[in-house]
Structure formats: C-alpha cells, structure tokens
Design an enzyme around this catalytic site. Structure first.
Site, PDB file in Angstrom:
ATOM      1  N   ASP A  51      14.515  23.382  20.797  1.00  0.00           N
ATOM      2  CA  ASP A  51      15.398  23.558  21.922  1.00  0.00           C
ATOM      3  C   ASP A  51      13.956  23.118  23.287  1.00  0.00           C
ATOM      4  O   ASP A  51      14.504  23.842  24.518  1.00  0.00           O
ATOM      5  CB  ASP A  51      15.720  24.928  21.681  1.00  0.00           C
ATOM      6  CG  ASP A  51      14.765  25.726  21.491  1.00  0.00           C
ATOM      7  OD1 ASP A  51      13.791  25.419  21.297  1.00  0.00           O
ATOM      8  OD2 ASP A  51      15.583  27.148  21.132  1.00  0.00           O
ATOM      9  N   GLU A 189       5.124  30.440  13.697  1.00  0.00           N
ATOM     10  CA  GLU A 189       4.480  30.469  15.000  1.00  0.00           C
ATOM     11  C   GLU A 189       3.505  30.914  15.649  1.00  0.00           C
ATOM     12  O   GLU A 189       3.819  32.289  15.861  1.00  0.00           O
ATOM     13  CB  GLU A 189       5.958  29.900  16.176  1.00  0.00           C
ATOM     14  CG  GLU A 189       5.347  29.497  17.996  1.00  0.00           C
ATOM     15  CD  GLU A 189       6.052  29.123  18.457  1.00  0.00           C
ATOM     16  OE1 GLU A 189       7.502  28.621  18.366  1.00  0.00           O
ATOM     17  OE2 GLU A 189       5.851  28.879  20.110  1.00  0.00           O
TER      18      GLU A 189
HETATM   19  O1  KIV Z   1      11.310  23.906  19.663  1.00  0.00           O
HETATM   20  C1  KIV Z   1      10.228  23.346  19.779  1.00  0.00           C
HETATM   21  O2  KIV Z   1       9.487  22.702  19.970  1.00  0.00           O
HETATM   22  C2  KIV Z   1       9.977  24.516  18.421  1.00  0.00           C
HETATM   23  C3  KIV Z   1       8.539  24.652  18.352  1.00  0.00           C
HETATM   24  C4  KIV Z   1       7.746  24.570  18.942  1.00  0.00           C
HETATM   25  C5  KIV Z   1       8.580  24.380  16.568  1.00  0.00           C
HETATM   26  O3  KIV Z   1      10.271  25.318  17.970  1.00  0.00           O
END
Ligand code: KIV
Length: 271
Positions: A51, A189
């Site tokens: 997202d 994260e």
């Molecule tokens: O939306 C995204 O790109 C993510 C990554 C940062 C893991 O969830």
C-alpha cells in the site's frame, strides 16, 4: 542450490523450506506490469504489492488514502507479469480493521479479482480474528509488525518501534499469536535488530525485515527507494542500488534538448 534454480514457482511452502534451509528470502515492492516483469525475471522471490503505492504511485503523504479497488488494479498488473515469484498484496487501511467479515470479503476480492497468491495485514492481537477468518477461507496471510504505517496517526512519527520493553514484549507476543493463527510469514518493520533476531529465532515461519537487521529470514525494500527514484527518503536502513533519479532526469533533459535543437528525430529515425 539457490531457490532461483531449485524452485520453479515460489509458493508459501517454498518460503518455509527456505527458512528451514537457512536460505534468505528476497522481496521487493512493485505496482505495475513492467517493473514486476523485470523483478520476476531477475529472480526475486516475493513481490509485495504494497500500500506504499499510496505514497510512491499516487503521491499521498501516507498509506491511508489508497482504496481496495486501487490495490486490486495494481495487483492485477503485477500478477500479469508473474512467472515465478510469490505475489503478496496489502489489504489497505479500512478494508479489514472493522470486523472479520469485512476483512474476509476484502481478501476474497483481492484473490478473485487480481489472481494474487496471498494478502498482508498490519497488526497483531487486535486483528487476530480477521487473520483466522481469512486463513480458514484458504487464503495465505502475511503479518506485519513493528512500524505499521497504516497506524501513523496513532504513532505520530516514523521512528524506530519497540525500543521500550513493553512494546518489545507485545511485539514478541503478537508474532507468536500471528504464527498460531496460521500466518505464513511476518514483515518486521523498523525495529531493533536484536529484537528482530529474537523474534525470527522464536518462529518457524519466516520473518521479512525492513530496517530490522540482518537476522531476519528475508529482506524487503520499496522499489522506488532502492532504485533511487525517490531520493528524499533516506533512512539508515536503505541501501540504494541505482540513482535512477539522476539518470532519468539526465535522459529527459537530453530528450527535451534534442527536440528543441531539431536533432531528434534524424533521417534514420523517420519513415
Ligand atoms: O507497503 C509497503 O511497501 C510495505 C513494505 C514497507 C513492507 O508494507
């Protein structure tokens, strides 16, 4: 033997085998057909239709505005390019937090309308009913703990998470709960590397880190950050593999100049 040669198509089972064999898992975001095709052909194990599309594709300040329809559009484009990798799609903000029936309906839409293989949800205990319901419908779920950008308004900033004991303990507990609920993997994260190591060692499912150190079972980066398209974002954890910002700007400047000076097209570039 590396996964690239051993595994013809990457599935959630492949990722479990890779963890068991100590082979690191490579993951990157993609949102469109052309980049997904390049990444898949280059041997990436997992493409995440994140997202983060809300930021890097649409220019929003957060991941909150992107809709389920927009995520499905990006996922469809990526799935069309896929030959080998596993495709994970983020359930966007608002599509799963209210109750588990809504969460399941959103996950089913992604699977049915895009052909993706799995979905990803942010959070731990708070969303466990949704995780269980989606898993029991036969849809593989990836968890996401630590810095969860959909909760930015609760956190107030994008600083490193779980540096204090209480939050670290909750994260460890959440990781176990997600594993027990049937998640096939968890993104960690922006948490301390030592905590990510402990969590990774406590689980039999793989962890994929972003800003969580080298002891996670795999790593993920946002494509625009690692390719140097987005140069404003410079966290310590980011390794930049290209400076596409400079290269693209240079190419476009040259193109503009070639048109203005009537250098392009030349005699060989016309019919
Ligand atoms: O939306 C995204 O790109 C993510 C990554 C940062 C893991 O969830």
């Amino acid at each position: 033997m590396s996964a690239e040669t051993e595994y013809k198509k990457v599935t959630t089972n492949t990722l479990q085998k890779m963890k068991a064999a100590g082979e690191k898992i490579s993951m990157i975001t993609a949102y469109d057909y052309s980049f997904a095709k390049l990444f898949d052909a280059a041997g990436i194990d997992v493409i995440l239709v994140g997202d983060s599309a809300s930021n890097v594709m649409a220019g929003h300040a957060t991941t909150l505005p992107i809709t389920l329809d927009q995520m499905i559009y990006h996922a469809q484009s990526v799935v069309r390019a896929r030959e080998r990798c596993l495709v994970v799609v983020d359930l966007p903000f608002g599509s799963y937090q209210s109750n588990s029936d809504i969460a399941l309906a959103s996950a089913i839409r992604i699977m049915k309308e895009s052909g993706a293989h799995t979905v990803k949800l942010e959070g731990g205990e708070e969303i466990i009913d949704s995780v269980k319901k989606i898993v029991s419908a036969g849809i593989p779920v990836m968890g996401h703990l630590g810095l969860t950008p959909q909760s930015i308004n609760k956190f107030g900033s994008y600083v490193v998470r779980a540096t204090e004991d209480t939050e670290a303990e909750k994260l460890k507990k959440d990781a176990l709960i997600l594993q027990e609920a049937g998640c096939f993997g968890i993104v960690l994260e922006k948490i301390p590397a030592i905590l990510a190591k402990e969590v990774s060692e406590s689980l039999h499912i793989p962890t994929i880190g972003i800003g969580a150190g080298g002891d996670c079972d795999g790593q993920v980066l946002v494509m625009h950050d690692m390719l140097g398209i987005n140069t404003e974002f410079k966290p310590r954890f980011l390794r930049r593999y290209l400076n596409l910002d400079e290269q693209i700007t240079g190419a476009i400047k040259q193109y503009v100049s070639d048109i203005k000076t009537k250098d392009f097209p030349n005699e060989n570039e016309q019919y």
